[in-house]
Design a protein around this motif. Structure first.
Motif, PDB file in Angstrom:
ATOM      1  N   GLU A  57       0.849  -1.183   0.000  1.00  0.00           N
ATOM      2  CA  GLU A  57       0.000   0.000   0.000  1.00  0.00           C
ATOM      3  C   GLU A  57       0.886   1.234   0.000  1.00  0.00           C
ATOM      4  N   LEU A  58       0.391   2.276  -0.606  1.00  0.00           N
ATOM      5  CA  LEU A  58       1.171   3.486  -0.747  1.00  0.00           C
ATOM      6  C   LEU A  58       0.315   4.683  -0.359  1.00  0.00           C
ATOM      7  N   HIS A  59       0.909   5.577   0.406  1.00  0.00           N
ATOM      8  CA  HIS A  59       0.249   6.820   0.769  1.00  0.00           C
ATOM      9  C   HIS A  59       0.677   7.879  -0.227  1.00  0.00           C
ATOM     10  N   ASN A  60      -0.170   8.810  -0.486  1.00  0.00           N
ATOM     11  CA  ASN A  60       0.128   9.796  -1.506  1.00  0.00           C
ATOM     12  C   ASN A  60       1.244  10.743  -1.115  1.00  0.00           C
ATOM     13  N   ALA A  61       1.773  10.557   0.098  1.00  0.00           N
ATOM     14  CA  ALA A  61       2.816  11.458   0.576  1.00  0.00           C
ATOM     15  C   ALA A  61       4.181  11.139  -0.020  1.00  0.00           C
ATOM     16  N   GLY A  62       4.295  10.072  -0.753  1.00  0.00           N
ATOM     17  CA  GLY A  62       5.598   9.757  -1.317  1.00  0.00           C
ATOM     18  C   GLY A  62       5.608   8.368  -1.909  1.00  0.00           C
ATOM     19  N   ASN A  63       6.783   7.907  -2.289  1.00  0.00           N
ATOM     20  CA  ASN A  63       6.912   6.583  -2.877  1.00  0.00           C
ATOM     21  C   ASN A  63       7.256   5.538  -1.831  1.00  0.00           C
ATOM     22  N   MET A  64       6.741   5.684  -0.630  1.00  0.00           N
ATOM     23  CA  MET A  64       7.034   4.747   0.430  1.00  0.00           C
ATOM     24  C   MET A  64       5.962   3.667   0.456  1.00  0.00           C
ATOM     25  N   LEU A  65       6.361   2.457   0.110  1.00  0.00           N
ATOM     26  CA  LEU A  65       5.439   1.332   0.108  1.00  0.00           C
ATOM     27  C   LEU A  65       5.494   0.608   1.446  1.00  0.00           C
ATOM     28  N   THR A  66       4.330   0.214   1.946  1.00  0.00           N
ATOM     29  CA  THR A  66       4.244  -0.665   3.095  1.00  0.00           C
ATOM     30  C   THR A  66       3.791  -2.024   2.586  1.00  0.00           C
ATOM     31  N   PHE A  75      14.970  11.696  -4.404  1.00  0.00           N
ATOM     32  CA  PHE A  75      14.458  12.270  -5.648  1.00  0.00           C
ATOM     33  C   PHE A  75      15.250  13.536  -5.923  1.00  0.00           C
ATOM     34  N   SER A  76      15.825  13.595  -7.097  1.00  0.00           N
ATOM     35  CA  SER A  76      16.648  14.754  -7.484  1.00  0.00           C
ATOM     36  C   SER A  76      17.657  15.102  -6.399  1.00  0.00           C
ATOM     37  N   GLU A  77      18.369  14.103  -5.942  1.00  0.00           N
ATOM     38  CA  GLU A  77      19.483  14.223  -5.002  1.00  0.00           C
ATOM     39  C   GLU A  77      19.069  14.598  -3.580  1.00  0.00           C
ATOM     40  N   THR A  78      17.775  14.614  -3.308  1.00  0.00           N
ATOM     41  CA  THR A  78      17.270  14.980  -1.981  1.00  0.00           C
ATOM     42  C   THR A  78      16.517  13.810  -1.370  1.00  0.00           C
ATOM     43  N   GLN A  79      16.733  13.587  -0.087  1.00  0.00           N
ATOM     44  CA  GLN A  79      15.970  12.539   0.581  1.00  0.00           C
ATOM     45  C   GLN A  79      14.544  13.030   0.770  1.00  0.00           C
ATOM     46  N   ARG A  80      13.600  12.304   0.213  1.00  0.00           N
ATOM     47  CA  ARG A  80      12.207  12.747   0.243  1.00  0.00           C
ATOM     48  C   ARG A  80      11.416  12.045   1.333  1.00  0.00           C
ATOM     49  N   ASN A  81      11.770  10.793   1.606  1.00  0.00           N
ATOM     50  CA  ASN A  81      11.100  10.021   2.649  1.00  0.00           C
ATOM     51  C   ASN A  81      12.125   9.176   3.379  1.00  0.00           C
ATOM     52  N   LYS A  82      11.850   8.879   4.633  1.00  0.00           N
ATOM     53  CA  LYS A  82      12.763   8.069   5.428  1.00  0.00           C
ATOM     54  C   LYS A  82      11.960   7.110   6.284  1.00  0.00           C
ATOM     55  N   GLY A  83      12.411   5.868   6.327  1.00  0.00           N
ATOM     56  CA  GLY A  83      11.766   4.862   7.155  1.00  0.00           C
ATOM     57  C   GLY A  83      12.318   4.883   8.564  1.00  0.00           C
ATOM     58  N   ASN A  84      11.919   3.901   9.332  1.00  0.00           N
ATOM     59  CA  ASN A  84      12.272   3.855  10.745  1.00  0.00           C
ATOM     60  C   ASN A  84      13.498   2.981  10.988  1.00  0.00           C
ATOM     61  N   GLY A 124      12.403 -12.443   8.859  1.00  0.00           N
ATOM     62  CA  GLY A 124      11.617 -12.116  10.035  1.00  0.00           C
ATOM     63  C   GLY A 124      10.762 -10.865   9.908  1.00  0.00           C
ATOM     64  N   GLN A 125      11.281  -9.841   9.271  1.00  0.00           N
ATOM     65  CA  GLN A 125      10.591  -8.543   9.180  1.00  0.00           C
ATOM     66  C   GLN A 125       9.983  -8.271   7.817  1.00  0.00           C
ATOM     67  N   GLY A 126      10.264  -9.099   6.850  1.00  0.00           N
ATOM     68  CA  GLY A 126       9.719  -8.872   5.518  1.00  0.00           C
ATOM     69  C   GLY A 126      10.396  -7.697   4.835  1.00  0.00           C
ATOM     70  N   LEU A 127       9.640  -7.012   4.006  1.00  0.00           N
ATOM     71  CA  LEU A 127      10.150  -5.879   3.246  1.00  0.00           C
ATOM     72  C   LEU A 127       9.873  -4.587   3.995  1.00  0.00           C
ATOM     73  N   GLN A 128      10.932  -3.855   4.295  1.00  0.00           N
ATOM     74  CA  GLN A 128      10.764  -2.611   5.049  1.00  0.00           C
ATOM     75  C   GLN A 128      11.443  -1.460   4.317  1.00  0.00           C
ATOM     76  N   PHE A 129      10.765  -0.331   4.271  1.00  0.00           N
ATOM     77  CA  PHE A 129      11.245   0.860   3.587  1.00  0.00           C
ATOM     78  C   PHE A 129      12.379   1.511   4.372  1.00  0.00           C
ATOM     79  N   LEU A 130      13.455   1.810   3.661  1.00  0.00           N
ATOM     80  CA  LEU A 130      14.588   2.499   4.279  1.00  0.00           C
ATOM     81  C   LEU A 130      14.525   4.002   4.007  1.00  0.00           C
ATOM     82  N   PHE A 131      14.633   4.381   2.741  1.00  0.00           N
ATOM     83  CA  PHE A 131      14.542   5.793   2.355  1.00  0.00           C
ATOM     84  C   PHE A 131      14.325   5.919   0.858  1.00  0.00           C
TER      85      PHE A 131
END
Lengths: 112, 115
Positions: free
Chosen positions: A92-101, B50-59, B40-47
């Motif tokens: 699932e993806l939130h519109n806030a970015g390309n972060m998939l859960t 976009f255009s050389e800038t971190q746009r999102n960050k995981g935990n 154990g944890q499956g697939l988890q988002f790291l970061f």
């Protein structure tokens, strides 16, 4: 091959039968859902997606159903083939970015 | 067209070392995301970059870092490796212009084993 999950739920089907893989998602604000297929030694491969304003979408041999009331997603594969054997993930993806859960995944085994 | 390329495919490190993984996105893709996959944890988002800038960050702890270059290629670094960092690290790219509107294409991953 490499294991992507030691304790994944497994669905075993006969070649030619239809397969249904289910997924419960967590965020009612999610607006985009994707199914991925992952074969041993490979990265996840896009299968089909659906937006939250739809409840059904069909592709080639695959259909995705979305039930927002109970936050449930399903993937139907028609006439399952041995090449469909893989681990399937919903995301699932939130519109806030390309972060998939991602969901935990389901292993599909097709018996010839 | 070429897919997402990750190098190296396999590597073995020992605890306390650091590692750098590389990702070359599909030509024209400007967004690069990194995911960690473990049994154990499956697939988890790291970061995501976009255009050389971190746009999102995981935990994830600060030991995990990344960057993106002007040609959209990306690297991620893990410092002071721990046994639990053993995983398949996946890179995914997309056009990324409108967040959420593009399909992510994944590479085959870099399998890191920490001894």
């Amino acid at each position: 091959g490499e294991s992507v999950g030691l304790h994944l739920p497994t669905l075993s089907v006969q070649e030619g039968d239809n397969s249904i893989i289910n997924c419960a998602y967590s965020n009612s604000a999610s607006d985009y859902f994707i199914w991925y297929k992952q074969e041993s030694g490979k990265g996840p491969q896009f299968i089909i997606d659906i937006r939250s304003n739809m409840d059904k979408r069909q592709g080639q041999r695959v259909t995705v159903l979305l039930n927002k009331t109970v936050k449930h997603l399903s993937l139907q594969i028609a006439a399952t083939q041995p090449g469909d054997s893989a681990v399937y993930f919903c995301a699932e993806l939130h519109n806030a970015g390309n972060m998939l859960t991602f969901g935990g995944g389901t292993r599909l085994m097709v018996k010839p | 067209k070429a897919g997402v390329t990750q190098t190296p495919r396999y590597l073995i490190k020992t605890r306390g070392q650091q590692v750098t993984l590389s990702c070359s996105p599909i030509s024209g893709h400007r967004s690069v995301s990194w995911y960690q996959q473990t049994p154990g944890q499956g697939l988890q988002f790291l970061f995501e970059y976009f255009s050389e800038t971190q746009r999102n960050k995981g935990n994830f702890p600060g030991r995990f870092s990344g960057r993106q270059f002007s040609n959209s290629r990306s690297e991620m670094n893990v410092s002071t490796l721990e046994l639990g960092d053993s995983a398949l690290y996946l890179c995914a790219s997309s056009f990324g212009v409108t967040p959420g509107a593009n399909v992510l294409t994944f590479g085959a991953g870099s399998r890191l084993t920490v001894l």
